[in-house]
Design a protein around this motif. Structure first.
Motif, PDB file in Angstrom:
ATOM      1  N   GLU A 144       0.668  -1.230  -0.005  1.00 11.40           N
ATOM      2  CA  GLU A 144       0.012   0.005   0.164  1.00 11.40           C
ATOM      3  C   GLU A 144       0.717   1.296  -0.076  1.00 11.40           C
ATOM      4  N   ALA A 145       1.756   1.143   0.839  1.00 15.48           N
ATOM      5  CA  ALA A 145       2.840   2.426   0.877  1.00 15.48           C
ATOM      6  C   ALA A 145       3.323   2.620  -0.509  1.00 15.48           C
ATOM      7  N   PHE A 146       3.879   1.619  -1.424  1.00 16.72           N
ATOM      8  CA  PHE A 146       4.563   1.897  -2.607  1.00 16.72           C
ATOM      9  C   PHE A 146       3.435   2.204  -3.437  1.00 16.72           C
ATOM     10  N   TRP A 147       2.006   1.726  -3.549  1.00 12.09           N
ATOM     11  CA  TRP A 147       1.058   2.325  -4.311  1.00 12.09           C
ATOM     12  C   TRP A 147       0.865   3.799  -4.050  1.00 12.09           C
ATOM     13  N   ASP A 148       0.742   4.220  -2.809  1.00 12.26           N
ATOM     14  CA  ASP A 148       0.382   5.515  -2.488  1.00 12.26           C
ATOM     15  C   ASP A 148       1.577   6.594  -3.088  1.00 12.26           C
ATOM     16  N   ARG A 149       2.539   6.088  -2.792  1.00 15.47           N
ATOM     17  CA  ARG A 149       3.745   6.945  -3.193  1.00 15.47           C
ATOM     18  C   ARG A 149       3.709   7.089  -4.610  1.00 15.47           C
ATOM     19  N   SER A 150       3.428   6.144  -5.474  1.00 11.44           N
ATOM     20  CA  SER A 150       3.650   6.127  -6.774  1.00 11.44           C
ATOM     21  C   SER A 150       2.288   7.147  -7.561  1.00 11.44           C
ATOM     22  N   MET A 151       1.138   6.815  -6.594  1.00 14.17           N
ATOM     23  CA  MET A 151       0.068   7.942  -7.422  1.00 14.17           C
ATOM     24  C   MET A 151       0.431   9.353  -6.848  1.00 14.17           C
ATOM     25  N   ALA A 152       1.128   9.418  -5.772  1.00 13.83           N
ATOM     26  CA  ALA A 152       1.413  10.803  -5.151  1.00 13.83           C
ATOM     27  C   ALA A 152       2.379  11.687  -6.173  1.00 13.83           C
ATOM     28  N   ILE A 153       3.459  10.714  -6.739  1.00 13.32           N
ATOM     29  CA  ILE A 153       4.328  11.546  -7.475  1.00 13.32           C
ATOM     30  C   ILE A 153       3.449  11.625  -9.004  1.00 13.32           C
TER      31      ILE A 153
END
Length: 256
Positions: free
Chosen positions: A109-118
């Protein structure tokens, strides 16, 4: 820089570019400076040396603001700083992205959220920050960088592919909402542009040959190809284009 058309309406324009200090973004910064635009750009890494070099080479110094685009408050503050220095932003280029390779079953979930944030969230909030300035100025142009990766159905970076499909959808929705304000919103989807990063990480001879085989035009893309298309979308030369996704890829994908 190779010879490129001159777009007179870009002279003096207030331009804001995300990720404008390296890769394709650095070429975009230079391209707008050479049109006579007033350029502000943000980046997470120090680009002071690049900004100084641009002043020496083009005669105009871009405004570099160090900023992590995933920090929405900092991004909004950077847009405000650019407007204070150069006047209301009338051209936004959302270029910053991270195409880190990853496998679906490894994503948490953390990787997904970080990718969407960028790759998606920052695009939206940059648009949100400049739109009131464009409304006050009587219009403007937004160019959101997407990618042909989602059109090809590429595997190997599902979060990135998802974000780029979202960018195109967002572009079309904003174009419809703010067209009455004479704000044009388009997406630009590059193919495989051979930046230094691409050459170092993924451009093996086999991969390059396979991709070139997919292209109608048998030449590899370079950053200038993307700069020229961006200048066109930012200028009044494309004044009746909005809500479009324009692929610059040598003819890999088709639309329509």
């Amino acid at each position: 820089m190779t010879d490129t058309p001159v777009f007179p309406d870009l002279k003096g324009a207030s331009v804001f570019i995300t990720g404008g200090g390296s890769g394709i973004g650095a070429s975009l910064t230079e391209g707008f400076l050479r049109q006579g635009a007033k350029v502000a750009f943000v980046g997470r890494s120090d680009a002071s040396a690049f900004a100084a070099r641009m002043k020496d080479e083009t005669g105009s110094a871009p405004l570099f603001i160090r900023c992590d685009i995933t920090d929405t408050a900092a991004l909004q503050a950077a847009v405000a700083q650019a407007a204070e220095a150069h006047g209301p932003v009338t051209v936004l280029v959302n270029n910053a992205a991270n195409d880190q390779r990853h496998a679906t079953l490894d994503v948490d979930e953390a990787f997904w959220d970080r990718s969407m944030a960028i790759n998606l969230r920052a695009y939206f909030f940059a648009c949100q920050a400049v739109i009131p300035q464009m409304q006050a100025a009587g219009g403007g142009a937004i160019v959101n960088f997407s990618s042909i990766s989602y059109m090809m159905g590429n595997a190997g970076y599902p979060a990135y592919v998802s974000a780029n499909a979202g960018i195109t959808g967002m572009t079309r929705g904003l174009a419809r909402e703010f067209g009455p304000d004479r704000i044009r919103v388009n997406a630009l989807a590059p193919g495989w542009v051979l930046t230094d990063k691409q050459m170092e990480k993924w451009a093996t001879p086999e991969a390059l040959a396979a991709h070139l085989d997919r292209q109608c035009l048998k030449e590899h893309l370079v950053p200038q190809d993307v700069v020229d298309a961006t200048l066109f979308l930012a200028s009044q030369a494309s004044r009746m284009m909005t809500g479009q996704c324009m692929a610059v890829d040598g003819g890999v994908v088709v639309s329509g």
